[in-house]
Design a protein around this motif. Sequence first.
Motif, PDB file in Angstrom:
ATOM      1  N   GLU A  57     131.179  50.813  78.185  1.00  0.00           N
ATOM      2  CA  GLU A  57     131.756  51.975  77.514  1.00  0.00           C
ATOM      3  C   GLU A  57     130.871  53.207  77.695  1.00  0.00           C
ATOM      4  OE1 GLU A  57     132.352  50.636  73.507  1.00  0.00           O
ATOM      5  OE2 GLU A  57     134.352  49.862  73.955  1.00  0.00           O
ATOM      6  N   LYS A  58     129.560  53.001  77.632  1.00  0.00           N
ATOM      7  CA  LYS A  58     128.630  54.116  77.834  1.00  0.00           C
ATOM      8  C   LYS A  58     128.765  54.659  79.254  1.00  0.00           C
ATOM      9  CE  LYS A  58     123.734  55.278  77.673  1.00  0.00           C
ATOM     10  NZ  LYS A  58     122.375  54.760  77.513  1.00  0.00           N
ATOM     11  N   ASP A  59     128.820  53.770  80.230  1.00  0.00           N
ATOM     12  CA  ASP A  59     128.990  54.199  81.620  1.00  0.00           C
ATOM     13  C   ASP A  59     130.332  54.898  81.813  1.00  0.00           C
ATOM     14  OD1 ASP A  59     126.523  53.168  82.227  1.00  0.00           O
ATOM     15  OD2 ASP A  59     127.309  51.278  83.029  1.00  0.00           O
TER      16      ASP A  59
ATOM     17  N   ASN B 284     138.134  55.552  86.947  1.00  0.00           N
ATOM     18  CA  ASN B 284     137.773  55.600  85.533  1.00  0.00           C
ATOM     19  C   ASN B 284     138.849  54.924  84.682  1.00  0.00           C
ATOM     20  OD1 ASN B 284     136.272  56.255  83.276  1.00  0.00           O
ATOM     21  ND2 ASN B 284     137.247  58.246  83.039  1.00  0.00           N
ATOM     22  N   GLN B 285     140.102  55.174  84.997  1.00  0.00           N
ATOM     23  CA  GLN B 285     141.199  54.532  84.274  1.00  0.00           C
ATOM     24  C   GLN B 285     141.158  53.019  84.477  1.00  0.00           C
ATOM     25  OE1 GLN B 285     144.685  56.535  85.721  1.00  0.00           O
ATOM     26  NE2 GLN B 285     144.417  58.318  84.400  1.00  0.00           N
TER      27      GLN B 285
ATOM     28  N   LYS C 106     139.790  47.600  82.470  1.00  0.00           N
ATOM     29  CA  LYS C 106     138.952  46.409  82.579  1.00  0.00           C
ATOM     30  C   LYS C 106     138.162  46.190  81.292  1.00  0.00           C
ATOM     31  CE  LYS C 106     138.542  46.453  87.601  1.00  0.00           C
ATOM     32  NZ  LYS C 106     137.655  46.634  88.752  1.00  0.00           N
ATOM     33  N   ILE C 107     137.669  47.278  80.714  1.00  0.00           N
ATOM     34  CA  ILE C 107     136.943  47.161  79.444  1.00  0.00           C
ATOM     35  C   ILE C 107     137.871  46.608  78.375  1.00  0.00           C
ATOM     36  CG2 ILE C 107     135.923  48.511  77.561  1.00  0.00           C
ATOM     37  CD1 ILE C 107     134.664  50.296  79.714  1.00  0.00           C
TER      38      ILE C 107
ATOM     39  N   ASN D  61     139.644  42.070  75.003  1.00  0.00           N
ATOM     40  CA  ASN D  61     140.662  41.083  74.630  1.00  0.00           C
ATOM     41  C   ASN D  61     140.181  39.673  74.923  1.00  0.00           C
ATOM     42  OD1 ASN D  61     142.454  43.062  73.756  1.00  0.00           O
ATOM     43  ND2 ASN D  61     143.485  43.210  75.719  1.00  0.00           N
ATOM     44  N   GLN D  62     139.547  39.515  76.066  1.00  0.00           N
ATOM     45  CA  GLN D  62     139.031  38.192  76.443  1.00  0.00           C
ATOM     46  C   GLN D  62     137.966  37.741  75.449  1.00  0.00           C
ATOM     47  OE1 GLN D  62     137.332  38.075  80.357  1.00  0.00           O
ATOM     48  NE2 GLN D  62     136.909  35.898  80.269  1.00  0.00           N
ATOM     49  N   ILE D  63     137.111  38.656  75.041  1.00  0.00           N
ATOM     50  CA  ILE D  63     136.065  38.302  74.077  1.00  0.00           C
ATOM     51  C   ILE D  63     136.693  37.902  72.744  1.00  0.00           C
ATOM     52  CG2 ILE D  63     134.221  39.308  72.658  1.00  0.00           C
ATOM     53  CD1 ILE D  63     133.337  40.809  75.177  1.00  0.00           C
TER      54      ILE D  63
END
Length: 157
Positions: free
Chosen positions: A69-71, A103-104, A109-110, A115-117
């Motif tokens: 998220e920071k990146d 970026n999108q 992916k984030i 969701n996976q976590i």
Amino acid sequence: DRDTDKKRIEELLEENMVLEIAQKQSMNESAHLGWELEQLSKSTDLADTRKSFVFELNECASSRILKLEKDNQSLQNTIQELRDASLTSRESSLKFVELEKENQQLSKKIEKLQNQIEKEKQSNQDLETLSEELIKDKEQLQFVMETLKADKDRQVQ
């Protein structure tokens, strides 16, 4: 200005590649941690170890998400700077569009990783509950066995 923009674009592309590599590593680590969790859940004697493992898994995944998220935020800031600079070069605008798409994709992916976590957290909680139930069942069966053994000994006497 164009040279500066090109350098920034190259830097952004490098950062993007680093992010993709980090994401792949994170996914690999997550899969490996999931396998390790499965191995640990097979053993009823390791309930405490599994709980700490689940905690570590969640911490590791959370830190990876925060880093991504920071990146991502850094990329968004850079994109905004490029917008503010009002680049007129067609090449720069094409690179800008590419970077925005990347970026999108990173944002998606984030979100998928989050969701996976969440799914893994739920799965871990389910496994913990199941393990606790199995331990209780084992204790009950041991008690029943001891009772039956005592009754058998009395009958033999």
